[in-house]
Design an enzyme around this catalytic site. Structure first.
Site, PDB file in Angstrom:
ATOM      1  N   TYR A  76      86.597  43.178  34.311  1.00  0.00           N
ATOM      2  CA  TYR A  76      87.927  42.703  33.943  1.00  0.00           C
ATOM      3  C   TYR A  76      88.960  43.827  33.824  1.00  0.00           C
ATOM      4  O   TYR A  76      90.148  43.604  34.041  1.00  0.00           O
ATOM      5  CB  TYR A  76      87.857  41.895  32.645  1.00  0.00           C
ATOM      6  CG  TYR A  76      87.484  40.451  32.911  1.00  0.00           C
ATOM      7  CD1 TYR A  76      88.257  39.672  33.758  1.00  0.00           C
ATOM      8  CD2 TYR A  76      86.359  39.876  32.339  1.00  0.00           C
ATOM      9  CE1 TYR A  76      87.932  38.361  34.038  1.00  0.00           C
ATOM     10  CE2 TYR A  76      86.021  38.556  32.605  1.00  0.00           C
ATOM     11  CZ  TYR A  76      86.819  37.802  33.452  1.00  0.00           C
ATOM     12  OH  TYR A  76      86.499  36.498  33.736  1.00  0.00           O
ATOM     13  N   GLU A 101      82.009  56.864  33.613  1.00  0.00           N
ATOM     14  CA  GLU A 101      81.194  56.678  34.818  1.00  0.00           C
ATOM     15  C   GLU A 101      80.486  57.975  35.189  1.00  0.00           C
ATOM     16  O   GLU A 101      80.907  59.055  34.784  1.00  0.00           O
ATOM     17  CB  GLU A 101      82.085  56.224  35.986  1.00  0.00           C
ATOM     18  CG  GLU A 101      82.839  54.914  35.736  1.00  0.00           C
ATOM     19  CD  GLU A 101      81.928  53.695  35.681  1.00  0.00           C
ATOM     20  OE1 GLU A 101      80.772  53.780  36.126  1.00  0.00           O
ATOM     21  OE2 GLU A 101      82.383  52.645  35.175  1.00  0.00           O
ATOM     22  N   ALA A 140      85.686  56.670  25.599  1.00  0.00           N
ATOM     23  CA  ALA A 140      86.897  56.109  24.970  1.00  0.00           C
ATOM     24  C   ALA A 140      86.818  56.095  23.448  1.00  0.00           C
ATOM     25  O   ALA A 140      87.840  56.077  22.773  1.00  0.00           O
ATOM     26  CB  ALA A 140      87.106  54.680  25.471  1.00  0.00           C
ATOM     27  N   TYR A 153      84.851  36.190  25.050  1.00  0.00           N
ATOM     28  CA  TYR A 153      84.192  35.067  25.723  1.00  0.00           C
ATOM     29  C   TYR A 153      83.699  34.111  24.655  1.00  0.00           C
ATOM     30  O   TYR A 153      83.247  34.555  23.594  1.00  0.00           O
ATOM     31  CB  TYR A 153      83.012  35.574  26.575  1.00  0.00           C
ATOM     32  CG  TYR A 153      82.312  34.455  27.297  1.00  0.00           C
ATOM     33  CD1 TYR A 153      82.935  33.802  28.353  1.00  0.00           C
ATOM     34  CD2 TYR A 153      81.045  34.024  26.912  1.00  0.00           C
ATOM     35  CE1 TYR A 153      82.322  32.748  29.003  1.00  0.00           C
ATOM     36  CE2 TYR A 153      80.418  32.981  27.565  1.00  0.00           C
ATOM     37  CZ  TYR A 153      81.058  32.343  28.614  1.00  0.00           C
ATOM     38  OH  TYR A 153      80.458  31.293  29.241  1.00  0.00           O
ATOM     39  N   TYR A 207      75.378  34.094  22.109  1.00  0.00           N
ATOM     40  CA  TYR A 207      76.684  34.738  22.306  1.00  0.00           C
ATOM     41  C   TYR A 207      77.625  34.501  21.127  1.00  0.00           C
ATOM     42  O   TYR A 207      77.752  35.348  20.255  1.00  0.00           O
ATOM     43  CB  TYR A 207      77.334  34.289  23.642  1.00  0.00           C
ATOM     44  CG  TYR A 207      78.391  35.290  24.053  1.00  0.00           C
ATOM     45  CD1 TYR A 207      78.131  36.298  24.960  1.00  0.00           C
ATOM     46  CD2 TYR A 207      79.648  35.283  23.446  1.00  0.00           C
ATOM     47  CE1 TYR A 207      79.083  37.267  25.258  1.00  0.00           C
ATOM     48  CE2 TYR A 207      80.611  36.239  23.739  1.00  0.00           C
ATOM     49  CZ  TYR A 207      80.318  37.225  24.651  1.00  0.00           C
ATOM     50  OH  TYR A 207      81.255  38.180  24.933  1.00  0.00           O
TER      51      TYR A 207
HETATM   52  P1  NAD Z   1      82.101  45.923  32.701  1.00  0.00           P
HETATM   53  O1  NAD Z   1      80.744  46.409  32.361  1.00  0.00           O
HETATM   54  O2  NAD Z   1      82.363  45.480  34.098  1.00  0.00           O
HETATM   55  O3  NAD Z   1      83.210  47.064  32.373  1.00  0.00           O
HETATM   56  C1  NAD Z   1      83.139  47.867  31.249  1.00  0.00           C
HETATM   57  C2  NAD Z   1      84.125  49.006  31.371  1.00  0.00           C
HETATM   58  O4  NAD Z   1      84.036  49.792  30.170  1.00  0.00           O
HETATM   59  C3  NAD Z   1      83.864  49.980  32.528  1.00  0.00           C
HETATM   60  O5  NAD Z   1      85.099  50.453  33.047  1.00  0.00           O
HETATM   61  C4  NAD Z   1      83.127  51.140  31.846  1.00  0.00           C
HETATM   62  O6  NAD Z   1      83.252  52.392  32.511  1.00  0.00           O
HETATM   63  C5  NAD Z   1      83.874  51.157  30.527  1.00  0.00           C
HETATM   64  N1  NAD Z   1      83.157  51.829  29.455  1.00  0.00           N
HETATM   65  C6  NAD Z   1      81.956  51.530  28.911  1.00  0.00           C
HETATM   66  N2  NAD Z   1      81.664  52.403  27.908  1.00  0.00           N
HETATM   67  C7  NAD Z   1      82.715  53.252  27.821  1.00  0.00           C
HETATM   68  C8  NAD Z   1      83.031  54.356  27.000  1.00  0.00           C
HETATM   69  N3  NAD Z   1      82.221  54.766  26.023  1.00  0.00           N
HETATM   70  N4  NAD Z   1      84.203  55.012  27.212  1.00  0.00           N
HETATM   71  C9  NAD Z   1      85.054  54.634  28.214  1.00  0.00           C
HETATM   72  N5  NAD Z   1      84.812  53.581  28.998  1.00  0.00           N
HETATM   73  C10 NAD Z   1      83.660  52.895  28.818  1.00  0.00           C
HETATM   74  O7  NAD Z   1      82.434  44.793  31.629  1.00  0.00           O
HETATM   75  P2  NAD Z   1      83.240  43.426  31.641  1.00  0.00           P
HETATM   76  O8  NAD Z   1      82.246  42.322  31.751  1.00  0.00           O
HETATM   77  O9  NAD Z   1      84.403  43.461  32.546  1.00  0.00           O
HETATM   78  O10 NAD Z   1      83.736  43.383  30.122  1.00  0.00           O
HETATM   79  C11 NAD Z   1      85.014  43.821  29.714  1.00  0.00           C
HETATM   80  C12 NAD Z   1      85.464  42.952  28.555  1.00  0.00           C
HETATM   81  O11 NAD Z   1      85.595  41.592  29.013  1.00  0.00           O
HETATM   82  C13 NAD Z   1      84.467  42.918  27.391  1.00  0.00           C
HETATM   83  O12 NAD Z   1      85.185  42.847  26.191  1.00  0.00           O
HETATM   84  C14 NAD Z   1      83.737  41.598  27.619  1.00  0.00           C
HETATM   85  O13 NAD Z   1      83.191  41.061  26.448  1.00  0.00           O
HETATM   86  C15 NAD Z   1      84.875  40.751  28.138  1.00  0.00           C
HETATM   87  N6  NAD Z   1      84.467  39.525  28.857  1.00  0.00           N
HETATM   88  C16 NAD Z   1      83.524  39.576  29.840  1.00  0.00           C
HETATM   89  C17 NAD Z   1      83.149  38.388  30.466  1.00  0.00           C
HETATM   90  C18 NAD Z   1      82.086  38.369  31.535  1.00  0.00           C
HETATM   91  O14 NAD Z   1      81.602  37.290  31.893  1.00  0.00           O
HETATM   92  N7  NAD Z   1      81.736  39.502  32.105  1.00  0.00           N
HETATM   93  C19 NAD Z   1      83.747  37.161  30.104  1.00  0.00           C
HETATM   94  C20 NAD Z   1      84.738  37.165  29.142  1.00  0.00           C
HETATM   95  C21 NAD Z   1      85.093  38.358  28.507  1.00  0.00           C
END
Ligand code: NAD
Length: 401
Positions: A60, A82, A119, A232, A242
């Site tokens: 996202y 990364e 972060a 979510y 969840y």
């Molecule tokens: P993802 O794993 O695709 O992305 C995570 C991001 O966080 C990446 O850019 C990663 O490099 C970064 N990251 C992780 N640890 C880090 C750190 N210590 N420092 C800096 N960057 C760091 O995850 P996603 O599924 O896109 O989730 C993002 C948000 O969206 C979360 O809050 C998740 O709960 C929410 N979300 C996800 C879904 C789903 O189905 N995937 C649905 C609704 C909401």
């Protein structure tokens, strides 16, 4: 490095390498779609122009960054964690996604800066603040999209590990083993109080607040600055693991943070903090949750049949270019959520998933669900099985920006 042929290597539900060209093709498709969706901005309305995206390399966060950059021409600073390429070892997908983002941004004359750093740390905040002060001040939008398994707390030095567990009682349901494609029952024991607190420390709102505090203290937020974080909720079927589980507890904490930040930003000049509840999509984070990949496989089938399925990029175009378009106030539910999961939660979609859930077995998995789509989506995350990429050709893996 000499070029090499890169074939997918997996361990359990995680893919341990990535294909640079496949990742670039994915990003390019999202870029083209965002450019095509570029809205007409009414005169006097202010689209976001200086944006910080935390968690910007995959899922996202990347989708948000692309929608904002090509939808509005926003200048973006992206932060993520990364692995860079080293010798014959490829980088992670998020690294290659970011390299592609920079390549297309450079081609299209868009400012982009990226920070590969933890972060949660004070150093990352200081480094981001330096870049913002130099190139982006004041920021008018902060997207908080971290999904992390752990956090080293910047004040205490304690390492908190998040867990995906139910609270109170053990939870038993069907799940799918992603490597064997077999459906089996899984029982997840309830979390301890410590595990609940640790998960809240990692995925709750404290770090989001620290970011906004740090930017505000330096005077780097524009008067009407907005910030959005993602959550979510999903159907009752997945609630024990969840919404009512450890991660849900963290998301409730994120909501409380949103309410506090909203009050502060509003008082500081009409700004806002929101939680956008997004749809279930295949990401590295969501594939790791028990039960959820099987639910997603059934969900994608029900949504694709109705032509309502959206990937991360499509969701974030709708969020930023429509729901949060300049001059528009988003509709909120009773808990102040923006509901981008509206199509997932439609009663007829959920009724179909609920009806198929008890019937689905290893034998009928492919017929009853879109597990094929789930698997493809999972491979695509790492740049594999992407249309238009010739995987027999050697590619440069030592890519930087
Ligand atoms: P993802 O794993 O695709 O992305 C995570 C991001 O966080 C990446 O850019 C990663 O490099 C970064 N990251 C992780 N640890 C880090 C750190 N210590 N420092 C800096 N960057 C760091 O995850 P996603 O599924 O896109 O989730 C993002 C948000 O969206 C979360 O809050 C998740 O709960 C929410 N979300 C996800 C879904 C789903 O189905 N995937 C649905 C609704 C909401």
């Amino acid at each position: 490095m000499p070029k090499q042929v890169v074939t997918q290597r997996s361990r359990g539900f995680i893919c341990i390498n990535a294909h640079p060209e496949g990742c670039a093709v994915n990003v390019e498709r999202h870029v083209e779609a965002a450019r095509a969706a570029r809205p007409k901005v009414a005169s006097g309305a202010q689209p976001p122009q200086r944006v910080l995206v935390i968690g910007a390399s995959t899922g996202y966060g990347l989708a948000s960054r692309v929608a904002l950059a090509w939808g509005y021409g926003a200048r973006t600073l992206g932060l993520f964690f990364e692995r860079e390429p080293e010798g014959e070892r490829t980088a992670t997908a998020g690294w290659y996604n970011t390299a592609a983002f920079h390549r297309f941004a450079g081609r299209d004359g868009l400012y982009a800066a990226s920070l590969n750093a933890d972060a949660f740390s004070d150093q990352a905040k200081r480094a981001a603040i330096e870049i913002i002060r130099r190139d982006l001040a004041p920021v008018d939008l902060v997207v908080y999209s971290l999904a992390s398994p752990r956090r080293t707390h910047p004040r205490t030095g304690v390492v908190h590990n998040s867990v995906l567990k139910p609270i109170g009682t053990a939870y038993t349901n069907k799940t799918i083993d992603l490597s064997s494609r077999k459906i089996h029952e899984i029982t997840v024991p309830p979390a301890s109080e410590q595990e609940i607190a640790d998960t809240v420390a990692v995925m709750g709102g404290e770090d989001w607040r620290f970011w906004i505090d740090a930017l505000a203290a330096e005077g780097l937020l524009s008067p009407g600055a907005r910030t959005v974080a993602y959550s979510y909720i999903g159907p009752e079927l997945t609630w024990p693991i969840y919404w009512h589980g450890t991660i849900g507890r963290a998301k409730h904490d994120l909501e409380q943070t949103a309410a506090q930040l909203d009050a502060r930003l509003a008082a500081a000049g009409g700004g806002h903090a929101w939680i956008s509840v997004n749809k279930a999509i295949v990401t590295q984070a969501s594939a790791a949750i028990p039960v959820v990949p099987l639910y997603m496989s059934l969900l994608f089938k029900a949504m694709k049949e109705r032509g309502t399925d959206e990937d991360a990029a499509g969701q974030m175009r709708r969020l930023f270019l429509e729901v949060l378009a300049p001059g528009r106030e988003p509709a909120l539910d009773g808990e102040r959520h923006i509901r981008m999961d509206d199509r997932e939660m439609r009663p007829e979609v959920q009724a179909e998933v609920a009806a198929l859930w008890p019937q689905v077995t290893t034998e009928n998995l492919m017929a009853l669900s879109d597990f094929t789509g789930f698997e493809r989506g999972f491979k695509n995350l790492f740049g594999f099985d992407v249309d238009g990429v010739d995987y027999s050709q050697p590619v440069e893996t030592d890519i930087r920006w």
